[in-house]
Design an enzyme around this catalytic site. Structure first.
Site, PDB file in Angstrom:
ATOM      1  N   HIS A   1       3.137   5.686   3.443  1.00  0.00           N
ATOM      2  CA  HIS A   1       2.073   6.244   4.056  1.00  0.00           C
ATOM      3  C   HIS A   1       1.643   7.438   3.817  1.00  0.00           C
ATOM      4  CE1 HIS A   1       3.174   3.142   7.055  1.00  0.00           C
ATOM      5  NE2 HIS A   1       1.948   3.147   7.226  1.00  0.00           N
TER       6      HIS A   1
ATOM      7  N   ASP B   1      -2.183  -3.544   1.523  1.00  0.00           N
ATOM      8  CA  ASP B   1      -2.001  -2.546   2.669  1.00  0.00           C
ATOM      9  C   ASP B   1      -3.034  -1.781   2.917  1.00  0.00           C
ATOM     10  OD1 ASP B   1      -0.573  -1.448   4.485  1.00  0.00           O
ATOM     11  OD2 ASP B   1       1.433  -1.344   3.339  1.00  0.00           O
TER      12      ASP B   1
END
Length: 1004
Positions: A239, A313
């Site tokens: 992230h 993702d």
């Protein structure tokens, strides 16, 4: 378009679909080493769905085809501006789907309905719901983290969880759940996977991943294995950065790719590709696997032969977003071979960039069509060919169905892992001889775990918050000096690996070391299992329990495990140390004490017991009682335990399940009878002996030769009752001077009510009055209190100790039933004691904390016929002792066979007297207006109390039922509780539920 052109387009379409199917077959042959045993669910559709795919495809322009591959992020907790902006993207660009993040189920459903109605082709709606919808939505049910599931031996429970999550997803309008995580977490420092993984063993991860996936896809929700090709052995969170994987191809195939391969063999519907840099497959600097053609097309699609949907993702994560602009990153993802672009942040830019790639030949029209068709096929399989709006009525309750809650509890219980149990300290025993305290590490207030422990034994609780300094530590150690057994709960453990040692402080380690040196320590760690490594002295503790997460349910279940209500079967899904290796975990048997669950835990649906609530609410509405407690157990499992209403009609205080009620005549079977049965087990009492044999004061009176068998069945001819209190008053209503005083003193020590104390020798007068009363055996059965009033003297005569001490030492303390007590005002706050009647004749006040019965009050609150107070939970322990024929907590507190004998009907066949030795039995079996439920077997037994209390024990169905109320408030003249048959009616509701599920036993 003219008819001829339309027909030509349809022909081309069919030829392309056939070519698409053949290509997929050939790709499968190329990846024969990874050949699938089960086909991907949406690739083989029935004719009607194929027709819908064809028509939907033909309706799309080039821009709309590109948009079908786009999924945007959506939030149901944002404002109208956000909602309208999403709506604009749906209507203008015809996007293919969306992923929902934080919000609420009803708001989200309303948004989905709007967007679906605005969409040309129904949207594919997805969510990250690894542990259920609660990962993203409020007001929904949380299932255990995957690391906890990794400890569960029974994979069928995980399959059932997958099915339930899918059912909830469909109910909420969702089609894809980005789960399970099949990353192998073999790096304890992993900051992003950790507790989200099933563990570090590839076989364990694979089997549980297959179970989760199969459950979802069997209920027609698409699973998505993530994060390909394996994010478990990284120390960077994608992230926020780009992890680099420096492993060989051999290592990746042997380990990281193994679970993905196993799920693919079982028909995995989709895969999510992670943002990682993998030089062995693509050494392009800073290129994430998501954007690598070598990884997505070469490894996943060609080498592994994967034919399902491939999701990126989130494309706004820094693992890719820090290197490429929105639109550019999306087209790179498509070039790499991904089918669906997750979290596209600029839809028009993405469409523009993809069109450029098509124009330049980087992406062919055929390749675009192949992906669009795959998406449309998936949509058809998901039921989007026949989309219907979400019904928001009862949505929240549907998403919180009792069965799902029960399943979540089952999974949590199955995960609990006992890592050490020196000298079988678990489950805790010797409650009467070991001084036990609890300590909450990381908390400054009472925890759910400590509250759970209190159900089994009232403990003293201590705390060491995270900010505690050495002074607080020293004070705590001083406070624990008088205890020899300490139960520790470790709370507030960090979920993710980091620099804070999972929240374990040096003070916690010092405390544990000191306690291990001098005490028997049971330590229960709630939260990330890797935190156990930070507790340096942990291996020296007597018992260690890993609980994997900190929820109210988990704390509840661990408290049951500590005391043996439930057992343990969990095994470590990761290796912690040489002391606690992978797979460690002892099996521990439960059931030595009561456990606490839901109706579903005994095979009954919660909704089948709705009649109980209705009956109690009827009683409250009709002012039959201001409140009540109801407890019902089957097979030692308390599956229904509720408090209703208020302490009084002023509605100032609600009833709690911990509140104490005046048990009235239930005192008889809970004190006098308990003592006599215990004494019989010791060979010191025989019901065939006479009262005079045991009680010196009876000798020489008309009671000397009364046989205890007749006394306990109420056919000895004793007078029913004597109003002892009337002899204390003059004609003008004032008390005689030698009876009561307003203040206590040596001469007037015993409290009868507030500011009312009785003479210390007045009890002797009561006993003389009983001895002087008439005996008339010819009258047959007459219910009498008198022998039970004498019972404390009988016990004292036999044992040389007072009955209260005898009971506490031999029964109540070993049971952990310290909450069964006479004169509760001595040890409990008034707020925890439910008041009874306003006595206008004798004590002239509201009775609160002192016994309602006048005779028991005049004996100082301690008698064998009345005076005991308790909660339903505390009383149930004693009733389970009776149900189990004298055994509870792993101990025989009453000799086997004694309770069974005392609970049998003695004279049913000869005289019609339906009573057992002290216990009630069904007086009119099958009669709904009798003293027992209509369906109660004739072998069942129990007792009732004047204040509105009732207990019933059914050995045939292994039932214990406790009903406590203060129906005498504010006056005993209120008989509505009896007239409405509330108490027996509640038990009949249980019997009807058992019958409906084939669980009822009549005993005939």
């Amino acid at each position: 378009m003219d008819p001829a052109s339309t027909q030509l387009s349809r022909l081309k379409m069919r030829l392309f679909i056939n070519f698409f199917a053949l290509s997929a077959f050939l790709v499968g042959l190329v990846g024969s080493a990874f050949a699938q045993d089960h086909s991907i669910p949406f690739l083989n559709l029935e004719a009607e769905k194929e027709k819908w795919v064809e028509e939907a495809y033909l309706s799309l322009s080039l821009e709309e085809k590109i948009a079908q591959l786009i999924m945007i992020p959506v939030y149901s907790n944002k404002d109208k501006v956000h909602i309208d902006s999403v709506s604009n993207l749906v209507k203008r660009y015809r996007i293919g789907g969306m992923i929902f993040f934080q919000g609420g189920p009803v708001r989200q459903a309303q948004m989905i309905n709007r967007f679906q109605q605005e969409s040309k082709v129904p949207l594919m709606i997805s969510i990250d719901g690894e542990w259920g919808l609660a990962m993203r939505l409020d007001s929904t049910l949380r299932f255990p983290f995957q690391m906890a599931l990794g400890a569960v031996r029974n994979d069928s429970l995980i399959y059932e969880m997958g099915r339930e999550i899918a059912r909830q997803s469909k109910r909420a309008g969702l089609h894809v759940n980005f789960a399970p995580v099949v990353d192998i977490n073999n790096n304890p420092a992993n900051p992003v996977i950790g507790f989200r993984s099933f563990g570090e063993d590839k076989e364990r991860v694979s089997k549980k991943g297959v179970a989760y996936m199969s459950g979802m896809q069997d209920e027609m929700v698409l699973a998505s294995a993530k994060h390909f090709p394996g994010h478990g052995d990284t120390n960077v969170d994608s992230h926020y950065g780009l992890p680099v994987i420096h492993f060989s191809k051999e290592r990746l195939h042997e380990l990281e790719l193994y679970p993905f391969r196993k799920l693919m063999e079982q028909g995995l519907g989709s895969v999510m590709v992670a943002h990682m840099h993998i030089p062995v497959y693509d050494n392009t600097p800073n290129l994430a696997s998501t954007l690598s053609k070598s990884v997505v097309t070469g490894l996943l699609k060609e080498e592994m032969g994967y034919e399902g949907l491939v999701f990126t993702d989130a494309l706004n994560m820094q693992g890719v977003a820090s290197y490429y602009e929105p639109g550019v990153v999306d087209v790179k993802a498509l070039l790499a071979g991904n089918d669906m672009l997750l979290n596209t942040m600029d839809v028009p830019a993405t469409i523009t960039e993809v069109k450029k790639a098509i124009e330049s030949g980087d992406i062919t029209g055929e390749e675009l069509d192949r992906r669009v068709l795959k998406v449309l096929k998936a949509k058809a399989w998901l039921g989007l060919d026949n989309w219907e709006p979400i019904n928001t009525s009862s949505l929240v309750s549907d998403l919180n169905a009792p069965y799902a809650r029960h399943l979540s509890r089952q999974l949590a219980a199955a995960s609990l892992t006992v890592l050490k149990n020196k000298d079988s300290v678990l489950p805790l025993k010797n409650l009467d001889t070991r001084r036990t305290a609890s300590v909450a590490l990381g908390s400054a207030t009472l925890t759910s775990f400590q509250q759970g422990l209190d159900r089994y034994q009232r403990l003293d609780h201590f705390y060491l918050p995270k900010d505690a300094d050495r002074n607080k530590l020293v004070n705590l150690l001083n406070g624990l000096e008088g205890y020899d057994r300490i139960v520790i709960g470790v709370h507030g453990v960090s979920l993710r690996a980091g620099s804070d040692r999972f929240g374990i402080t040096p003070e916690m380690n010092l405390l544990l070391k000191e306690l291990n040196n001098t005490k028997e320590v049971v330590i229960c760690v709630f939260g990330n299992v890797y935190a156990l490594n930070e507790l340096v002295d942990l291996p020296q503790s007597a018992a260690v329990i890993a609980a994997y997460q900190e929820t109210a349910d988990t704390q509840d279940l661990v408290s049951q495990l500590v005391f043996g209500g439930i057992g343990a079967t969990g095994t470590l899904p990761v290796a912690l140390s040489s002391v606690f290796p992978l797979g460690a975990g002892m099996e521990l048997e439960g059931g030595i004490r009561v456990s606490y669950g839901m109706p579903e835990s005994v095979g009954v649906r919660s909704e089948q017991l709705a009649g109980i609530d209705s009956l109690v609410q009827l009683a409250i509405r009709e002012r039959a009682t201001p409140g009540a407690q109801v407890l019902i157990a089957k097979g030692g499992r308390i599956f229904f335990h509720k408090a209703y209403g208020h302490h009084n009609y002023e509605l100032a205080r609600e009833v709690s399940i911990d509140d104490l009620y005046d048990l009235a005549s239930i005192t008889k079977i809970s004190t006098a009878l308990a003592a006599l049965m215990h004494l019989q087990g010791e060979g010191k009492f025989d019901e065939n002996e006479t009262l005079g044999h045991y009680l010196p004061m009876a000798r020489g009176t008309n009671k000397e030769s009364l046989v205890y068998r007749d006394i306990l069945t109420h056919q000895a001819g004793l007078t029913a009752w004597i109003s002892f209190w009337q002899a204390t008053q003059r004609k003008n209503g004032r008390f005689r001077w030698y009876t009561f005083k307003q203040d206590s003193s040596l001469r007037f020590p015993a409290r009868v009510a507030d500011k009312l104390y009785i003479h210390r020798k007045y009890g002797d007068k009561i006993y003389r009055e009983i001895m002087d009363s008439k005996v008339d055996p010819s009258q047959g059965y007459v219910y009498s209190d008198l022998s039970f009033i004498l019972a404390p003297k009988v016990v004292e005569s036999i044992t040389g100790m007072d009955m209260e001490f005898y009971l506490r030492s031999n029964i109540y303390q070993p049971l952990g039933a310290d909450g069964l007590t006479f004169n509760p005002y001595r040890v409990f706050p008034a707020t925890q004691i439910v008041p009874t009647e306003y006595d206008s004749l004798f004590r002239r006040q509201l009775l609160h904390g002192t016994v309602h019965d006048e005779g028991a009050a005049m004996l100082g609150g301690i008698s064998g016929h009345a005076g005991l107070f308790g909660s339903a939970n505390e009383l149930s322990k004693l009733m389970h002792l009776y149900l189990n024929d004298g055994r509870y907590g792993g101990e025989s507190l009453i000799k086997p066979g004694v309770v069974r004998k005392f609970s049998k009907c003695v004279f049913c066949e000869t005289s019609g007297n339906f009573r057992a030795l002290g216990f009630d039995r069904p007086s009119r079996p099958g009669d709904p207006n009798g003293n027992a439920a209509a369906s109660a077997p004739v072998t069942s037994f129990g007792h009732s109390g004047f204040t509105g209390t009732y207990i019933w024990i059914d050995p045939e169905n292994e039932l214990v039922y406790v009903f406590l109320s203060n129906r005498v408030h504010p006056t005993r003249e209120n008989r509505k509780l009896y007239q409405l048959n509330i108490r027996t009616g509640i038990l009949e509701e249980v019997y009807q539920a058992l019958k409906a599920n084939g669980l009822y036993k009549s005993g005939n």
